[in-house]
Write an enzyme that holds these catalytic residues in place. Structure first.
Site, PDB file in Angstrom:
ATOM      1  N   HIS A 117       0.964  -1.203  -0.079  1.00 35.76           N
ATOM      2  CA  HIS A 117      -0.050   0.094  -0.359  1.00 35.76           C
ATOM      3  C   HIS A 117       0.908   1.298  -0.100  1.00 35.76           C
ATOM      4  O   HIS A 117       0.815   2.067  -0.762  1.00 35.76           O
ATOM      5  CB  HIS A 117      -0.726  -0.081   1.285  1.00 35.76           C
ATOM      6  CG  HIS A 117      -1.903   1.036   1.363  1.00 35.76           C
ATOM      7  ND1 HIS A 117      -3.135   1.323   1.073  1.00 35.76           N
ATOM      8  CD2 HIS A 117      -1.428   2.349   1.844  1.00 35.76           C
ATOM      9  CE1 HIS A 117      -3.611   2.313   1.302  1.00 35.76           C
ATOM     10  NE2 HIS A 117      -2.869   3.089   1.720  1.00 35.76           N
ATOM     11  N   GLU A 118       1.665   1.365   0.761  1.00 37.40           N
ATOM     12  CA  GLU A 118       2.794   2.478   1.076  1.00 37.40           C
ATOM     13  C   GLU A 118       3.624   2.555  -0.245  1.00 37.40           C
ATOM     14  O   GLU A 118       3.857   3.763  -0.681  1.00 37.40           O
ATOM     15  CB  GLU A 118       3.545   2.445   2.376  1.00 37.40           C
ATOM     16  CG  GLU A 118       2.555   2.465   3.536  1.00 37.40           C
ATOM     17  CD  GLU A 118       1.479   3.418   3.806  1.00 37.40           C
ATOM     18  OE1 GLU A 118       1.687   4.687   2.932  1.00 37.40           O
ATOM     19  OE2 GLU A 118       0.573   3.502   4.438  1.00 37.40           O
TER      20      GLU A 118
ATOM     21  N   HIS B  82       3.476   6.337  -7.168  1.00 34.55           N
ATOM     22  CA  HIS B  82       2.900   7.498  -7.673  1.00 34.55           C
ATOM     23  C   HIS B  82       3.624   8.827  -7.536  1.00 34.55           C
ATOM     24  O   HIS B  82       3.340   9.529  -8.600  1.00 34.55           O
ATOM     25  CB  HIS B  82       1.181   7.761  -6.875  1.00 34.55           C
ATOM     26  CG  HIS B  82       0.412   8.653  -7.464  1.00 34.55           C
ATOM     27  ND1 HIS B  82      -0.810   8.828  -6.847  1.00 34.55           N
ATOM     28  CD2 HIS B  82       0.241   9.068  -8.788  1.00 34.55           C
ATOM     29  CE1 HIS B  82      -1.324   9.595  -7.604  1.00 34.55           C
ATOM     30  NE2 HIS B  82      -0.757   9.813  -8.717  1.00 34.55           N
TER      31      HIS B  82
END
Length: 650
Positions: A441-442, A448
């Site tokens: 997730h991180e 991004h």
């Protein structure tokens, strides 16, 4: 110029250096404003880069205060916040800059590229949301509010960290640790006066271990009580923050803080958000009630809040013959990190190479990131829990990909921080599968930011992305942690190197949505509470009354009165999620829809995965996510894919 900054934070001279930095910036601003003919190149770009360089200077302090917290970091950080806030508020209320931006947009509208237009449009909006166009008295009050809000948020976070670190529960009877994972028993064990004892704390790995496996119900209740009643002094901070947020909103012409918050988000209005959440609640309740009944059926007494994790683990083993502890040897931290890098290489042609750099802690590591064999960025991993680190997991950007005033390219960098079980010379860091999900997730957030190809830093990477879309890339990546071909890339036994078996993977996949509807209700409770809390001014008991009224719909087990969850709700009182916690679910619609599109194309042969890399990751915040998503999928997101992802049948 070096491609990446060296991590350094001189605490002794930081305030002096910060004051000098801000003074220099103010002088530069005065000189820029004196220019007669202002253009994007000679006015906007220098202001952009000033902001970038200030962020680069300040980030090491904020990072250090989070990962190596001490009295000194607290003192310096607390002293610096009013300086930064005052500077930022004055900058965003400068009517001359605001007018210059509007004039430049008007004069150069035909020659500006998409990124530059976006920078100007967002800046003009942010100036208006900061009151640049208002009278002097109102702007002064807004500045006071921002400084006070910053101080209160910092105090909220520090109170929570102090309360978490201050608590410990000592167990002397070995019968009370029966069933607790051996790795956690090793971490808890210590000798005192010739007696073997076990210390459990409110740090996540320790707390979760006992709540999930500890047989002594009284101890579970004691730990639960300590956790949900932490930092009672934060109740007063909540009242102050809510009042200030509402006052600020009305000074800016909004009816409440929720409306102000939505001005920079994908969601159009309050009705859209509440309707979205209520529809999910309606679709999830029937299955959640069935899940709770299954849980109640195996308990010898009426379930209470401190029982659910314990009996959920028993039921999970019974239904799926799955024991999370059996999986931990397959998720040794270093193996997982290396395997994740291998996965990213196959999916996005990304290579991560460790570099030797002195950092803030011996357990922190730096990696250079190459995309298609071209150096693109640097990431820093700090993954293990320790007392000086605040709880949870997060990504924090440091440098942003952009071109400076001279056209030189700056590469990106970011921190990935987690709180996994600590390793030692004799005890490796063995992760739960949930920990692996957290790491992915991180890392999704990180990609991004660091893979951006945007040249304007204010809309590069995660900058400029609507808050209710910012979780999209992180949720997208975490979903792959349940895919068999991905798991086999890193899930190997740390002692034997045996690859995880198909049977173990099948159990993990089948158990993925175990009690998922109950989990959905919990997240919807947080989201509804946060959003409704910011639709008017709630004070004192009204805050608890609102939470109770929402729990009447969402909490199938009524929490005890001593549960003051709000006092620890850091996301909305010391993070950036005020009136925006719904964003997790809003973005999850985008991520679920994209994920299934990639999986249905067989992951590594997916054209949509490549489009995702080129459109979502490379373009950052250069356009609204609504436009980027349409460019990716050619349509609006399919909300039913979120229910599919969670295994919830309508």
């Amino acid at each position: 110029m070096a491609k990446f900054l060296k991590f350094d934070c001189n605490l002794e001279n930081f305030i002096l250096q910060l004051r000098q930095h801000l003074d220099d910036n103010n002088k530069k601003i005065d000189n820029l404003l004196k220019q007669e003919k202002k253009t994007y190149a000679n006015f906007v770009k220098p202001l952009e880069m000033m902001d970038e360089y200030l962020e680069q200077f300040f980030t090491p302090l904020s990072h250090l205060n989070s990962v190596n917290n001490s009295e000194k970091t607290q003192q310096v950080y607390t002293e610096s916040l009013p300086l930064i806030t005052e500077y930022s508020t004055q900058l965003l209320q400068n009517i001359d800059i605001y007018n210059a931006y509007k004039k430049i947009l008007q004069n150069e509208i035909t020659s500006l590229n998409v990124e530059q237009k976006r920078v100007l449009e967002l800046n003009i909006l942010h100036f208006e949301l900061s009151g640049a166009h208002l009278d002097k008295k109102t702007k002064q009050r807004l500045q006071e509010i921002n400084i006070k809000k910053s101080e209160l948020s910092n105090n909220f976070s520090q109170n929570l960290l102090d309360a978490t670190n201050a608590y410990e529960y000592i167990i002397t009877d070995e019968a009370d640790i029966e069933g607790v994972p051996q790795s956690e028993i090793k971490n808890a064990k210590f000798e005192e006066d010739g007696v073997t004892k076990y210390k459990f704390t409110l740090q996540m790995p320790s707390y979760i271990a006992y709540m999930t496996y500890g047989k002594n119900r009284a101890i579970r209740e004691e730990l639960y009580r300590a956790y949900v009643s932490r930092a009672p002094q934060n109740a007063k901070i909540i009242d102050e923050l809510l009042a200030l947020r509402n006052e600020m909103s009305q000074l800016l012409g909004f009816k409440n803080y929720a409306e102000l918050s939505l001005a920079t988000k994908m969601a159009k209005d309050e009705k859209s958000v509440l309707g979205f959440l209520e529809n999910l609640l309606h679709d999830s309740i029937p299955q959640a009630k069935n899940e709770l009944q299954e849980l109640q059926n195996i308990a010898p007494h009426k379930l209470k809040s401190h029982d659910t994790s314990y009996y959920a683990e028993i039921l999970k083993k019974a239904q799926y013959d799955i024991d999370e502890e059996e999986y931990r040897p397959y998720f040794e931290q270093k193996n997982v990190v290396e395997g994740m890098f291998l996965f990213l290489n196959k999916l996005f042609c990304i290579t991560c190479k460790q570099v030797d750099e002195e950092l803030w802690h011996e357990k922190a590591y730096a990696y250079d990131v190459y995309e298609n064999n071209i150096l693109k960025a640097r990431i820093y991993l700090d993954l293990e829990a320790r007392e000086s680190k605040r709880g949870g997991a997060w990504m924090h950007n440091w440098q942003t990909h952009c071109s400076d005033e001279k056209g030189n390219q700056q590469l990106a960098s970011a921190f990935v921080v987690c709180n996994f079980p600590p390793s030692s010379d004799t005890n490796p860091s063995l992760l739960r599968h949930d920990d692996v999900v957290t790491l992915f997730h991180e890392t999704g957030h990180t990609l991004h930011h660091i893979l951006s190809e945007v040249n304007e830093n204010e809309v590069s990477g995660v900058n400029g992305v609507e808050w209710d879309a910012v979780e999209f890339p992180s949720q997208f990546l975490e979903n792959f942690v349940y895919e068999p071909q991905v798991l086999k890339m890193f899930a190997k036994h740390y002692e034997t190197n045996e690859i995880i078996s198909d049977e173990m993977i099948n159990k993990l996949v089948r158990s993925k949505n175990f009690l998922s509807a109950m989990g959905m209700l919990r997240q919807l409770e947080f989201s509804l509470f946060d959003f409704k809390l910011h639709t008017k001014v709630y004070q004192g008991d009204e805050v608890q009354n609102l939470l109770d009224s929402i729990r009447n719909k969402t909490a199938l087990i009524k929490p005890p009165k001593y549960n003051k969850f709000q006092n620890g709700f850091a996301h909305i009182f010391s993070g950036g999620y005020a009136a925006g916690y719904y964003s997790y679910k809003w973005a999850e619609v985008l991520s679920a829809d994209t994920f299934y599109a990639v999986v249905d194309e067989n992951i590594f042969n997916s054209p949509i995965a490549k489009q995702y890399q080129n459109i979502i990751l490379h373009r950052g915040g250069s356009q609204s996510m609504q436009k980027l998503y349409h460019a990716l999928m050619g349509r609006d997101a399919n909300t039913s894919q979120l229910l599919r992802l969670n295994g919830i049948k309508k």
